[in-house]
Design an enzyme around this catalytic site. Structure first.
Site, PDB file in Angstrom:
ATOM      1  N   ALA A 298      38.788 -43.805  19.819  1.00 21.84           N
ATOM      2  CA  ALA A 298      40.240 -43.936  19.732  1.00 21.84           C
ATOM      3  C   ALA A 298      40.729 -45.214  20.397  1.00 21.84           C
ATOM      4  CB  ALA A 298      40.906 -42.716  20.372  1.00 21.84           C
TER       5      ALA A 298
ATOM      6  N   SER B 283      47.772 -46.875  29.429  1.00 22.36           N
ATOM      7  CA  SER B 283      47.744 -47.045  27.973  1.00 22.36           C
ATOM      8  C   SER B 283      47.019 -45.883  27.316  1.00 22.36           C
ATOM      9  CB  SER B 283      47.048 -48.359  27.613  1.00 22.36           C
ATOM     10  OG  SER B 283      45.842 -48.509  28.356  1.00 22.36           O
TER      11      SER B 283
ATOM     12  N   LYS C  52      41.105 -43.872  39.127  1.00 19.52           N
ATOM     13  CA  LYS C  52      42.240 -43.073  38.627  1.00 19.52           C
ATOM     14  C   LYS C  52      41.772 -41.959  37.693  1.00 19.52           C
ATOM     15  CE  LYS C  52      42.529 -44.584  34.196  1.00 19.52           C
ATOM     16  NZ  LYS C  52      42.811 -43.812  32.948  1.00 19.52           N
TER      17      LYS C  52
ATOM     18  N   THR D 208      47.975 -41.358  34.031  1.00 13.87           N
ATOM     19  CA  THR D 208      46.848 -40.472  33.772  1.00 13.87           C
ATOM     20  C   THR D 208      46.967 -39.149  34.525  1.00 13.87           C
ATOM     21  OG1 THR D 208      45.519 -42.484  33.616  1.00 13.87           O
ATOM     22  CG2 THR D 208      44.343 -40.417  33.629  1.00 13.87           C
TER      23      THR D 208
END
Length: 332
Positions: A13, A137, A190, A247
């Site tokens: 993806a 993102s 993260k 996230t």
């Protein structure tokens, strides 16, 4: 340096989304995918129906299963998962030109070696010019053309500027930095902290605990980055704090979903199966981040707890109790 062509290694993806970023910026873009069904879908359906279904391409992308087709590209983006980066770079090595810029887009630490992605690149393609792309993102949002800002870190400032100008568009904005270590640690840690935040959500511990975990997790991330030679200023930007907030706060994050499933009582295998084959980088990176911090004498209790839970060394409630019973200390 004038850049007109881009090659993307990795047909998942995120690789597909970044191929669309390059194509929208006006680069003739070739996407290499390991899966023949991905190549066929892009060629015949104009979408990656395997990993990014429902997103029709609005810019032309050439799909290939042969890395030789990337040999002449002005810029290479490697978007394979962190634990497969070394293998993909070795496969590309026979086709890599000396001095080719390689933009590393995976977020993780290699298991076993405890190497950052730039270190893996230096070992496999020492003549390449390294750069790191990291920041808040989600692949689906980027692929659909929603506004996104990221960090592009490159020690060669002129090259970094050329790379940013090559892939930038009105809806995809790279901010320049020279600190690749900070950018890499921000993206790697993260993911581990996102698993912890998912656990908090799954256990129903509340938004206060969630906010505290993000804040104290950011302190861990910053300590580790500085211990490795990165800069606190870098991780306070998009590639650290920005990516951490995104996230840790959305179920679109695969790492967050893993933690959520664990917090609700699923086993790790069940949680991974629920992703349908997608990769949650934090699962593989957690033990490597723990090992890297131990090697440098850095305390990262939240990340340690996540690694222990994933390894079956501690159950969730015991890990939470251990964090909450740590000695009181000053915040800074």
């Amino acid at each position: 340096m004038s850049m007109t062509t881009a090659g993307v290694i990795g047909g998942g993806a995120w690789g597909t989304a970044l191929a669309l970023v390059c194509a929208r910026a006006g680069l003739a873009t070739t996407l290499w995918a390991r899966e023949a069904e991905v190549v066929d879908a892009i060629r015949n359906k104009n979408e990656n129906s395997v990993f990014l279904p429902g997103v029709a391409f609005d810019s032309p992308i050439t799909a290939t299963g042969d890395m030789a087709d990337l040999a002449a590209c002005d810029l290479i983006l490697n978007v394979t998962p962190a634990q497969h980066l070394r293998a993909s770079l070795k496969a590309f090595a026979p086709h890599a030109r000396k001095g080719v810029p390689i933009l590393l887009c995976a977020k993780g630490v290699e298991q076993g070696s405890l190497k950052l992605m730039t270190e893996v690149l230096a070992e496999t393609l020492p003549d390449a010019c390294p750069a790191v792309l990291s920041g808040p993102s989600f692949a689906g949002e980027v692929a659909r053309g929603l506004p996104t800002a990221v960090t592009l870190a490159c020690p060669d400032e002129d090259l970094g500027r050329d790379l940013a100008e090559a892939i930038a568009s009105p809806l995809f904005r790279p901010y320049l930095a020279t600190d690749m270590i900070g950018a890499e640690i921000g993206g790697s840690v993260k993911n581990v902290l996102a698993i912890a935040c998912g656990v908090v959500e799954g256990r129903g511990l509340g938004r206060s605990a969630h906010a505290a975990l993000i804040t104290r997790g950011f302190a861990e991330l910053t300590r580790l980055a500085e211990a490795l030679g990165g800069e606190a200023e870098t991780v306070a930007g998009l590639c650290g704090l920005g990516d951490l907030v995104l996230t840790c706060s959305s179920a679109q994050s695969r790492n967050n979903r893993i933690g959520l499933a664990l917090g609700k009582g699923m086993t790790l295998d069940e949680a991974l199966d629920s992703l349908g084959g997608a990769v949650a980088e934090g699962v593989a990176s957690a033990p490597a981040v723990r090992g890297l911090a131990a090697k440098h004498g850095v305390e990262i209790p939240i990340c340690d707890a996540v690694a222990a839970i994933l390894a079956g060394e501690a159950d969730i409630d015991t890990a939470i109790a251990g964090l909450l019973s740590r000695p009181l200390k000053t915040e800074f």
